[in-house]
Design an enzyme around this catalytic site. Structure first.
Site, PDB file in Angstrom:
ATOM      1  N   ASP A 246      -9.449   4.702  -0.793  1.00 53.21           N
ATOM      2  CA  ASP A 246      -9.780   3.331  -0.674  1.00 53.21           C
ATOM      3  C   ASP A 246     -11.341   3.190  -0.692  1.00 53.21           C
ATOM      4  O   ASP A 246     -12.095   3.866   0.456  1.00 53.21           O
ATOM      5  CB  ASP A 246      -9.188   2.610   0.334  1.00 53.21           C
ATOM      6  CG  ASP A 246      -7.540   2.918   0.376  1.00 53.21           C
ATOM      7  OD1 ASP A 246      -6.997   3.081  -0.711  1.00 53.21           O
ATOM      8  OD2 ASP A 246      -6.950   2.794   1.499  1.00 53.21           O
TER       9      ASP A 246
ATOM     10  N   ASP B 295       3.548  -4.830   0.001  1.00 54.59           N
ATOM     11  CA  ASP B 295       2.605  -4.745   1.155  1.00 54.59           C
ATOM     12  C   ASP B 295       3.573  -5.620   2.376  1.00 54.59           C
ATOM     13  O   ASP B 295       3.828  -6.444   2.113  1.00 54.59           O
ATOM     14  CB  ASP B 295       1.454  -5.230   0.986  1.00 54.59           C
ATOM     15  CG  ASP B 295       0.474  -4.349   0.058  1.00 54.59           C
ATOM     16  OD1 ASP B 295       1.056  -3.373  -0.395  1.00 54.59           O
ATOM     17  OD2 ASP B 295      -0.755  -4.680  -0.095  1.00 54.59           O
TER      18      ASP B 295
END
EC number: 5.3.1.16
Length: 236
Positions: free
Chosen positions: A127, A8
């Protein structure tokens, strides 16, 4: 089942968040491309890369860093974070990225997402917080159920769906196997579980279902709870 080591990116550095909160970012490497090389040495075939700044801004903030990662290894790379138009999809694929992840735009414009999946290699990222889809870098929760969104992409050419339980993400508290199975069964798509992996047992629990195609691993590795080299051997 495939293991996807995760990188990330925030301001060009590899970080991990807790529950998707940017203020919780912990830096693990200032050279993400070196991390990618290490994952390749461990036995990875795929790499999962997210432009966190891009997810919030809606544009490719960490493009140069991602370019460096792609060129550093022979890994197949899937990239997400702020990819909301065809131009950006093409830009990443032209760079050598294997496939792109569409998240927020999948909720806001499922027709566009389906069209792109018919042309390019697309993964849908779903998500969810308490079962409902979150967008804009997880800062906004919709009234759409994750399983309902997944169903929309069952037959449009989407390569896979990544399902993340936000409440679990970065918390090292165990993966939500039931949520992953709900997505897999409702969409009939290859499903990649994400969020909460704490050790090898979580990975083996997902593999044991025989219904989950992959798992994304981040903080468990970075915090020394998971021997990735061993994990690749065990999963095969």
């Amino acid at each position: 089942m495939e293991i996807f080591p995760a990188i990330d990116l925030k301001e060009g550095q590899a970080v991990r968040l807790s529950k998707g909160l940017m203020q919780s970012a912990k830096i693990y490497s200032s050279e993400p491309s070196e991390l990618a090389k290490r994952f390749e040495d461990y036995g990875a075939k795929w790499l999962h890369v997210v432009d966190l700044d891009g997810a919030f801004a809606g544009e490719a903030i960490n493009f140069k860093t991602i370019e460096k990662i792609v060129k550093a290894t022979n890994l197949k790379v899937q990239v997400g974070g702020g990819i909301r138009d065809e131009e950006r999809i093409k830009r990443y694929l032209d760079l050598g990225v294997s496939r792109v992840i569409l998240g927020s735009v999948a909720l806001r414009d499922p027709e566009f997402t389906a069209k792109m999946a018919g042309i390019y290699r697309v993964v849908v990222g779903i998500d969810a917080k308490d079962g409902y889809v979150a967008v804009q870098g997880w800062g906004e929760v919709s009234n759409i159920k994750a399983v309902d969104l997944a169903k929309k992409f069952a037959d449009v050419g989407v390569e896979a769906v990544i399902c993340t339980d936000i409440n679990k993400d970065g918390m090292l508290g165990g993966v939500n196997v039931d949520f992953s199975l709900q997505i897999a069964r409702s969409s009939k798509l290859e499903t990649i579980a994400s969020g909460g992996v704490s050790d090898i047992n979580d990975i083996l629990a997902l593999k044991a279902t025989k219904e989950i195609a992959g798992v994304i691993v981040g903080k468990a590795y970075y915090e020394g709870r998971l021997d990735l080299k061993d994990a690749f051997k065990q999963v095969g």
